[in-house]
Design an enzyme around this catalytic site. Sequence first.
Site, PDB file in Angstrom:
ATOM      1  N   LYS C 118       4.707   1.197   6.478  1.00  0.00           N
ATOM      2  CA  LYS C 118       4.037   2.467   6.362  1.00  0.00           C
ATOM      3  C   LYS C 118       4.982   3.536   6.394  1.00  0.00           C
ATOM      4  O   LYS C 118       4.683   4.490   5.700  1.00  0.00           O
ATOM      5  CB  LYS C 118       2.858   2.439   7.569  1.00  0.00           C
ATOM      6  CG  LYS C 118       1.659   1.625   7.222  1.00  0.00           C
ATOM      7  CD  LYS C 118       0.548   2.210   7.953  1.00  0.00           C
ATOM      8  CE  LYS C 118      -0.670   0.905   7.924  1.00  0.00           C
ATOM      9  NZ  LYS C 118      -1.917   1.438   8.407  1.00  0.00           N
ATOM     10  N   GLU C 202      -0.434  11.531  14.508  1.00  0.00           N
ATOM     11  CA  GLU C 202      -0.855  11.932  13.333  1.00  0.00           C
ATOM     12  C   GLU C 202      -1.824  12.956  13.602  1.00  0.00           C
ATOM     13  O   GLU C 202      -2.538  12.773  14.282  1.00  0.00           O
ATOM     14  CB  GLU C 202      -1.319  10.778  12.444  1.00  0.00           C
ATOM     15  CG  GLU C 202      -0.068  10.086  11.445  1.00  0.00           C
ATOM     16  CD  GLU C 202      -1.009   9.299  10.661  1.00  0.00           C
ATOM     17  OE1 GLU C 202      -0.386   8.443  10.003  1.00  0.00           O
ATOM     18  OE2 GLU C 202      -2.140   9.140  10.535  1.00  0.00           O
ATOM     19  N   HIS C 237     -12.795  -2.292  10.603  1.00  0.00           N
ATOM     20  CA  HIS C 237     -11.560  -1.983   9.813  1.00  0.00           C
ATOM     21  C   HIS C 237     -11.265  -2.705   8.595  1.00  0.00           C
ATOM     22  O   HIS C 237     -10.306  -2.652   7.916  1.00  0.00           O
ATOM     23  CB  HIS C 237     -10.012  -1.924  10.524  1.00  0.00           C
ATOM     24  CG  HIS C 237     -10.285  -0.996  11.585  1.00  0.00           C
ATOM     25  ND1 HIS C 237     -10.000   0.326  11.422  1.00  0.00           N
ATOM     26  CD2 HIS C 237     -10.693  -1.307  12.967  1.00  0.00           C
ATOM     27  CE1 HIS C 237     -10.093   1.028  12.817  1.00  0.00           C
ATOM     28  NE2 HIS C 237     -10.552   0.053  13.580  1.00  0.00           N
ATOM     29  N   ARG C 296       0.043  -5.709  -4.291  1.00  0.00           N
ATOM     30  CA  ARG C 296      -0.558  -6.950  -5.010  1.00  0.00           C
ATOM     31  C   ARG C 296      -1.795  -6.637  -5.540  1.00  0.00           C
ATOM     32  O   ARG C 296      -2.531  -5.450  -5.496  1.00  0.00           O
ATOM     33  CB  ARG C 296      -1.141  -7.812  -3.536  1.00  0.00           C
ATOM     34  CG  ARG C 296      -1.900  -6.965  -2.394  1.00  0.00           C
ATOM     35  CD  ARG C 296      -2.460  -7.896  -1.649  1.00  0.00           C
ATOM     36  NE  ARG C 296      -2.821  -6.998  -0.316  1.00  0.00           N
ATOM     37  CZ  ARG C 296      -3.912  -6.307  -0.203  1.00  0.00           C
ATOM     38  NH1 ARG C 296      -4.641  -6.205  -1.171  1.00  0.00           N
ATOM     39  NH2 ARG C 296      -4.175  -5.412   0.836  1.00  0.00           N
TER      40      ARG C 296
END
Lengths: 150, 150, 504, 504
Positions: C118, C202, C237, C296
């Site tokens: 990430k 964040e 999630h 993908r």
Amino acid sequence: MNWRVVVGDREIPIDLAKLPDMREVEPGVYSVLQDGRSFLFRVAPVNGAVLVSVAGRDYKVVASDPRAGGRHGRHTLGEGRQNIGAPMPGKVIRVLVAEGDAVQHGQGLAVVEAMKMQNEVRAPRDGRVVAVKAKAGDAVTAGAVLLTIE
Amino acid sequence: MNWRVVVGDREIPIDLAKLPDMREVEPGVYSVLQDGRSFLFRVAPVNGAVLVSVAGRDYKVVASDPRAGGRHGRHTLGEGRQNIGAPMPGKVIRVLVAEGDAVQHGQGLAVVEAMKMQNEVRAPRDGRVVAVKAKAGDAVTAGAVLLTIE
Amino acid sequence: MSMFRKVLVANRGEIAVRIVRGLHELRIPALAVYSDADRDALHVRMAEEAAYIGAAPSTESYLRIDRIIEAAHRHGADAVHPGYGFLSENAEFAAACEEEGLVFIGPSAQSIKRLGSKTAARQLAKAAGVPVVPGTEDATREAEEARRIAAELGYPVLLKAAAGGGGKGMRRVDSEDELESAIRDASSEAERAFGSGEVYIEKLIVDPRHIEIQLIGDRHGNLVHLGERECSIQRRHQKVIEECPSPLSATRPELRSAMGEAAVAVAREAGYFNAGTAEFIVDRDGKFYFLEMNTRLQVEHGVTELVTGVDLLHLQVLVAAGGTLPLRQTEIQWRGAAIECRVCAEDPEAGFLPTGGRVAQLSEPGGPGVRVDSGLYAGFEVPFEYDPMLSKMMVWAGDRATAIARCRRALEEYAITGVKTNLGFLRHIMDDPEFIAGRLHTGFIPGFLERRPREAPCPELEDMAALIAAAHVRARNTNGNGAGAQRQGSVSRWLANGRAGVLR
Amino acid sequence: MSMFRKVLVANRGEIAVRIVRGLHELRIPALAVYSDADRDALHVRMAEEAAYIGAAPSTESYLRIDRIIEAAHRHGADAVHPGYGFLSENAEFAAACEEEGLVFIGPSAQSIKRLGSKTAARQLAKAAGVPVVPGTEDATREAEEARRIAAELGYPVLLKAAAGGGGKGMRRVDSEDELESAIRDASSEAERAFGSGEVYIEKLIVDPRHIEIQLIGDRHGNLVHLGERECSIQRRHQKVIEECPSPLSATRPELRSAMGEAAVAVAREAGYFNAGTAEFIVDRDGKFYFLEMNTRLQVEHGVTELVTGVDLLHLQVLVAAGGTLPLRQTEIQWRGAAIECRVCAEDPEAGFLPTGGRVAQLSEPGGPGVRVDSGLYAGFEVPFEYDPMLSKMMVWAGDRATAIARCRRALEEYAITGVKTNLGFLRHIMDDPEFIAGRLHTGFIPGFLERRPREAPCPELEDMAALIAAAHVRARNTNGNGAGAQRQGSVSRWLANGRAGVLR
């Protein structure tokens, strides 16, 4: 000859001589026409009972044949010994207690993993472990007895 | 113990002790893996034989258990008496011949109707009608004997 | 036309079936692989060839690079489609395929590596001028530094494990008081879960939408986006309902091209080709932030196919074979609305815990505007080793309201017995006013679980269910079968015989 | 939104299922009707209510206006959808509904009457300035007059029974020599079949295409067309494969709007509303001739839905309820290509003779771009009283070549055992070079039957089939079941037990 039929907690008297217009259109699938209305019931076996699905609702039904002498009688659970079953099919990762341990309501007893998720099996009440029937690494089916408390 | 298996006109020797990797994945549906290739066979009953479908092809197979004493032996047809069957399920509209009539190859014997279409059943060869087993108005299944010629 | 001689499908379940179908439409033979748990699976039956690759746990089969490549060679395959999950985003696998002379139907190993973490993806995005969620790039350990950063970002902030995923090592922090202990907790949780206690900070976006952009590119530098998908409805999630277009497009039509161009910019920066998805979060003001790139074919690619009319799998194979992308950005058009429901073996009343069992009866929906990508059949035994998703039910209609009505209709037709699924839960969402109004965010499901109306009991149905159950059990007993055996028409036969005798 | 309280579906089979689905999407409860042959049918199970209307022959049930109207009243329905076939084009039925306060979901009884006879429709078309096949309007009896007319039209000509249909009383005449005896034959055949020997003469269009235009209009005078369908592939004068768009559109793109406008002109002349179809034949030079108007939803409406994205059933209900058509001609767009295959219980190797039986196993295709409108289920017994069509399999793709490839793939997935069907025949058509090239005309099937390659025997498959059959029969015998009984996993169980014992 009246059957003893229990839906959820409710016992419902049934007279099998009075059936509506019903057809088993596919195995375990019943089309019922009653008062001009059309219903589709699906019946599938589930742990000594059947699950009846209709109109998006599921009913667990225990139906006992009067001639069979109440083979599927009402369960007696909760007072004395109680079997603790696996909540889903999977693999036993850990057993957290041993025979003779005292356990409290909510305490973790074992960890079962399925589809990459670990789930803890907890004690439904206070008691003592009288038997451990599973060990780490065992593959278990849903409802398989992991241990017994009393 | 070799089975006698006839596919179409061909008799094929079978040794049931030598089976490939085959699984009945659904009732009458077989997944077969052989030499790395995957085949799906469907087996459905058809008039005393089975119809095996694979890769868009259909094979009618008569398989006789050696222990059962050849119950499904080869049909003997065509020389002497011959049963004339309905070509499809439907209703007999007319029978065009009577017992004792001489018939010629191609001659109409009866008319069967299904799904709004009438179809004439014709004589497969020259001969004589020895029995009439259907009459106008009868509902018949596919293959039901309408009459016999010899 | 035949781009490859034979393609190995390195996956299982519905996506393996979908890939086999796409290959057949391109007249390319498919080679399935299977573990012990999947010998009877649909993808094995539908492929021309099948190779056994090991025991049920995926680490011994679907994650075994060596066995998959060996199977490809043994069967003479010249390309590999990885599907999603398993090895699909594994740069080592993509590289191994390339080295072994097999075309990997996906991006280059190098692109996967560049977009794999990430943090790296975030740096790429910044280089491409694409907004990311404000925060630190490096792990934060010093409490003093953390306090400074958090103050700069403004509370609430989010702590995230650098090596993480799946919500582990994540903490919401609402004020400076909570910061120090939250870092300690998150770090030790991350340490336990991932072996690394590194945590970064964040800006927390409150109740964001999760919106993603579908991309496809070829090896010649052509790259287009196919618009957005709304994926805000999640549990544990994981997405459970996806849509194309996002309901947000109705009020903010400019978002599609803005996000689309941003996604293409990131992909171009990474030298990307084949299908990929750029994930964003969008805040309440419609500002979007790049999160990561999925290298993908996505689970939910079908809703984009329904709305754009583009077959992503066909294009994947075409560009993998070196073909030129046959469409330009201006030719892509969006028509109507599509919704996907992920049908899972799980119990929504018990925290979405995976269930299992054997499918007793199966009836999948059909008719206008319904697409079912499924690995199911009557008798299917849900393997507990893999993801609990059984099938994807997608609908398309001319507008979102009709798509919702159609989705509801199709969910009502969908019947799976023998295995507890989330079908009823999905159906109830279709009646939810917030869902119908398109007010979606990643906290949708917890709110829905609280506000959804309790189902009123229906004694009439209960009585009928009791009667049917008794008749069923009696017929099964009379026919001398156990509870498990089911033979067609038993009750009908019994009615025709026994009951007729009683009544006349 | 709820336009009707409850709608009676006056039909059976796949179209009844399709109507029930459409009603559910509009949140309108459906009332099914059924004959003795259809008690177990899918449409009865899927509807909220069901009414028995009589014995299996349609004259005693699905054609009984009195019983259908009585059922509507008894159940409190306020509208009737007739589907296709049966009473759908019966002006008397439409009028009876109107009189009884039931909305007939279709055109007015008057429109049906005006368009009901081919001759009347032909006159309407001429009045609207739409080309019709040159020929006489009145029956021709005098040989002298017939000779004059035929000479004017130019040979070959076609003799047609005025009261006819289904090819009876039809004769092709290639020269004047044959004319007199042909009139005599055609007239006596028509006399026998229809009770009227009247015959008229038309110019024979050699190897025409059969192309039709889909229309829909509201009660306020709005009327649009949704483009063409190619329906040239027929057997026994019945369509078996339909497409949208016509392959002819690729070379003659002007035809769609020209024919569309012609169709709208005829409909306007007849004061038409609701869905309808104008049938045309198109000659080799691309000239088109109006044939007749079908005043109902057509079997093949689905291919138009797939390509235009318009749901015709939803619109039918909307305009029947007095609503305004929500789309203008310029808003209708055609995207990609759709193909429909009619799956029938018939034997293509025996002159397409209807078959029958009970469906033993059923597996319907799915995945991207496939729509199945079906009345089938495992265990379904094909009633011999009705049309042999079992289901419609439709595919959509971005272009015709891909649609053909997808159609082939889906036909390969489609498995029906226990009943002989035309599935294999349909699949072979997908490989035919003439079909692939789009060179279609109404004589396609006879030509195809001659040119199609014989299937080469495959001894390996035969050997395997023999083995499977023997194992199957042995397992069934061992389990103590007759040939008909099928229980899951019997061979697998037998393999696990018996065979394991042999081998180890």
